[in-house]
Enzyme design. Structure first.
Site, PDB file in Angstrom:
ATOM      1  CB  SER A 189     -14.442  95.994  52.019  1.00  0.00           C
ATOM      2  OG  SER A 189     -13.305  96.687  51.594  1.00  0.00           O
TER       3      SER A 189
HETATM    4  N1  SAH Z   1     -10.477  94.512  48.189  1.00  0.00           N
HETATM    5  C1  SAH Z   1      -9.784  94.013  49.347  1.00  0.00           C
HETATM    6  C2  SAH Z   1      -9.756  95.070  50.428  1.00  0.00           C
HETATM    7  C3  SAH Z   1      -8.399  95.227  50.964  1.00  0.00           C
HETATM    8  S1  SAH Z   1      -8.168  96.609  52.035  1.00  0.00           S
HETATM    9  C4  SAH Z   1     -10.340  92.681  49.808  1.00  0.00           C
HETATM   10  O1  SAH Z   1     -11.374  92.230  49.294  1.00  0.00           O
HETATM   11  O2  SAH Z   1      -9.735  92.071  50.668  1.00  0.00           O
HETATM   12  C5  SAH Z   1      -7.410  97.771  50.959  1.00  0.00           C
HETATM   13  C6  SAH Z   1      -6.138  97.350  50.289  1.00  0.00           C
HETATM   14  O3  SAH Z   1      -5.693  98.453  49.525  1.00  0.00           O
HETATM   15  C7  SAH Z   1      -4.988  96.982  51.225  1.00  0.00           C
HETATM   16  O4  SAH Z   1      -4.546  95.687  50.922  1.00  0.00           O
HETATM   17  C8  SAH Z   1      -3.913  98.019  50.908  1.00  0.00           C
HETATM   18  O5  SAH Z   1      -2.591  97.533  50.986  1.00  0.00           O
HETATM   19  C9  SAH Z   1      -4.288  98.392  49.485  1.00  0.00           C
HETATM   20  N2  SAH Z   1      -3.763  99.670  49.003  1.00  0.00           N
HETATM   21  C10 SAH Z   1      -3.677 100.862  49.661  1.00  0.00           C
HETATM   22  N3  SAH Z   1      -3.116 101.789  48.852  1.00  0.00           N
HETATM   23  C11 SAH Z   1      -2.846 101.166  47.657  1.00  0.00           C
HETATM   24  C12 SAH Z   1      -2.246 101.584  46.434  1.00  0.00           C
HETATM   25  N4  SAH Z   1      -1.787 102.841  46.230  1.00  0.00           N
HETATM   26  N5  SAH Z   1      -2.133 100.676  45.439  1.00  0.00           N
HETATM   27  C13 SAH Z   1      -2.572  99.396  45.594  1.00  0.00           C
HETATM   28  N6  SAH Z   1      -3.119  98.950  46.739  1.00  0.00           N
HETATM   29  C14 SAH Z   1      -3.268  99.813  47.759  1.00  0.00           C
END
Ligand code: SAH
Length: 257
Positions: free
Chosen positions: A105
């Protein structure tokens, strides 16, 4: 309101119209990187401290005023959480690809979400993140909160996120490979929950795992997404506030091995 053009389906966040200042990183050297950082980071040739401070300055200009959040953002080496090829862009206010069609993000969105959890109250103690991704936001959370729990549903990202957190010294963050829509009942209740992916509705399991007066922040929607801030005001009641328009990757159920 103008919003930055999305880069594709894995763009993880817009920012408001007044935030179009770009950070330029140039003429840099590696002297600001602490010797304890991995060699890979030292070789980036980034004056990462200067870039981070510029990033924090820009966050201030764009409405982030929580000093604890700003300090936490200033302390985490975002460039160490992305691929080496993208490291020179790590302190731009942009979402960046982290593989598997997911993105880290943008800094403004991370700061906005964490501020919404903290503003006007005592800093929450125990906080859960859904969507570890590369681990960056969990690292920032570690600087703010006593106990941080994070869940990732894509096995490869779970491994990458964990490795980044370990290498950067954030060993107390507790990671779990699983479906974050179910929360982490063993460790509930949480004083705060941050969801880093957008669902059509906030899963009831997460609302149920909020402590009384606990807050949850999450993007909600599909094409038209907004951040939603929820506070548990009684065992059976949750207060809801709709915040800025954003764009996140989707919240999906189940796991990907
Ligand atoms: N906080 C992260 C942002 C990653 S993008 C960072 O700092 O890099 C969002 C993430 O949410 C992705 O890796 C995706 O695989 C995850 N995601 C989506 N649905 C999810 C779920 N039901 N449970 C856990 N992770 C999930």
């Amino acid at each position: 309101m103008t919003v930055r053009k999305p880069l594709g389906k894995d763009m993880a966040g817009f920012k408001p119209a007044n935030s179009n200042t770009r950070l330029s990183i140039g003429g840099v050297s590696s002297h600001a990187i602490a010797p304890s950082q991995p060699i890979q980071s030292q070789n980036l040739g980034l004056n990462s401290e200067r870039s981070r401070l510029a990033m924090v300055q820009r966050l201030r200009q764009h409405g982030i005023s929580n000093e604890n959040v700003l300090n936490a953002m200033a302390s985490v080496l975002r460039h160490a959480f992305v691929d080496q090829g993208l490291a020179s862009r790590a302190y731009e206010d942009a979402a960046l690809p982290i593989g598997h069609s997911q993105t880290i993000s943008q800094p403004w969105v991370v700061a906005r979400m964490l501020s919404a959890l903290c503003d006007g109250r005592q800093i929450p103690l125990k906080v859960l993140e859904i969507g570890t991704g590369c681990g960056y936001q969990a690292a920032v959370m570690n600087q703010l909160f006593n106990q941080v729990f994070t869940i990732e549903r894509i096995r490869a990202l779970y491994d990458i996120g964990r490795e980044h957190l370990q290498k950067q010294g954030y060993r107390q963050v507790r990671s779990f490979f699983g479906d974050g829509m179910l929360g982490w009942p063993t460790h509930a209740p949480f004083d705060g929950i941050v969801v880093a992916a957008a669902g059509l509705a906030i899963p009831q399991a997460l609302l149920d795992q909020l402590a009384l007066k606990g807050r949850l922040i999450a993007p909600e929607g599909s094409n038209n997404q907004h951040l939603v801030l929820i506070e548990r005001v009684s065992p059976t009641q949750w207060k809801r506030e709709v915040l800025e328009a954003v764009r996140f990757v989707p919240l999906l159920s189940g796991v990907q091995r």
